[in-house]
Design a protein around this motif. Structure first.
Motif, mmCIF file in Angstrom:
data_model
loop_
_atom_site.group_PDB
_atom_site.id
_atom_site.type_symbol
_atom_site.label_atom_id
_atom_site.label_comp_id
_atom_site.label_asym_id
_atom_site.label_seq_id
_atom_site.Cartn_x
_atom_site.Cartn_y
_atom_site.Cartn_z
ATOM 1 N N MET A 4 48.099 -55.333 -11.723
ATOM 2 C CA MET A 4 49.107 -55.622 -10.449
ATOM 3 C C MET A 4 48.533 -54.243 -9.431
ATOM 4 O O MET A 4 47.219 -54.166 -9.310
ATOM 5 C CB MET A 4 49.729 -54.024 -11.256
ATOM 6 C CG MET A 4 51.132 -54.306 -11.730
ATOM 7 S SD MET A 4 51.912 -52.407 -12.179
ATOM 8 C CE MET A 4 52.832 -53.031 -13.575
ATOM 9 N N ALA A 5 49.154 -54.817 -8.266
ATOM 10 C CA ALA A 5 48.702 -53.997 -7.155
ATOM 11 C C ALA A 5 48.742 -52.332 -7.194
ATOM 12 O O ALA A 5 49.974 -51.714 -7.286
ATOM 13 C CB ALA A 5 49.062 -54.381 -5.795
ATOM 14 N N THR A 39 48.838 -62.782 -2.103
ATOM 15 C CA THR A 39 49.540 -63.104 -1.802
ATOM 16 C C THR A 39 50.238 -62.555 -0.451
ATOM 17 O O THR A 39 50.319 -63.914 -0.038
ATOM 18 C CB THR A 39 50.360 -63.473 -2.159
ATOM 19 O OG1 THR A 39 51.480 -62.042 -2.899
ATOM 20 C CG2 THR A 39 49.989 -64.386 -3.746
ATOM 21 N N GLU A 40 49.277 -61.220 -0.614
ATOM 22 C CA GLU A 40 50.210 -60.972 0.941
ATOM 23 C C GLU A 40 48.791 -61.128 1.809
ATOM 24 O O GLU A 40 49.189 -60.954 3.675
ATOM 25 C CB GLU A 40 50.429 -59.596 0.992
ATOM 26 C CG GLU A 40 51.209 -58.943 1.908
ATOM 27 C CD GLU A 40 52.418 -59.051 2.540
ATOM 28 O OE1 GLU A 40 52.943 -59.125 3.567
ATOM 29 O OE2 GLU A 40 52.751 -59.444 1.121
#
Length: 125
Positions: free
Chosen positions: A1-2, A10-11
């Motif tokens: 988790m970010a 991915t962002e």
């Protein structure tokens, strides 16, 4: 988790710019302009001033001395604007009556030679 404040992998890998395929041809009606506004103003000013013609040497000397009464140092460009004479002719006369400052606080300026300065205090007192 970010976590908060961190970017997701991915962002960050997404491209900032994307290409799109267009369905129809995009036309712009820009055509080259021969005379821009600046050029028109410049030409008008040049016509008003006319070609710089050499005046009598004594007239030029009088104008130079009157200019140097107002200020002690002048740039060649400013003198050309004030006296309206060709640069080469003006430099020729200035070499006779003036000193060109190559360095110091008044770099690239002309001043009168000491024998032509009548704005100095008289030392005969």
């Amino acid at each position: 988790m970010a976590e908060r404040g961190e970017l997701d992998l991915t962002e960050s890998s997404k491209p900032v710019r994307i290409s799109q395929q267009l369905d129809k041809v995009v036309t712009t009606n820009l055509k080259p302009v021969a005379n821009h506004q600046y050029n028109i103003e410049y030409e008008k000013k040049k016509k008003e001033d006319g070609k710089r013609v050499r005046a009598d040497k004594q007239q030029v000397l009088d104008m130079l001395f009157s200019a140097f009464e107002k200020h002690q140092y002048y740039n060649i460009k400013d003198l050309v604007d004030i006296i309206k004479q060709p640069v080469i002719y003006l430099k020729e006369i200035l070499r006779e009556i003036g000193i060109y400052n190559v360095k110091g606080t008044h770099k690239n300026t002309w001043e009168l030679k000491p024998e032509y300065r009548h704005y100095q205090e008289d030392k005969s007192n």
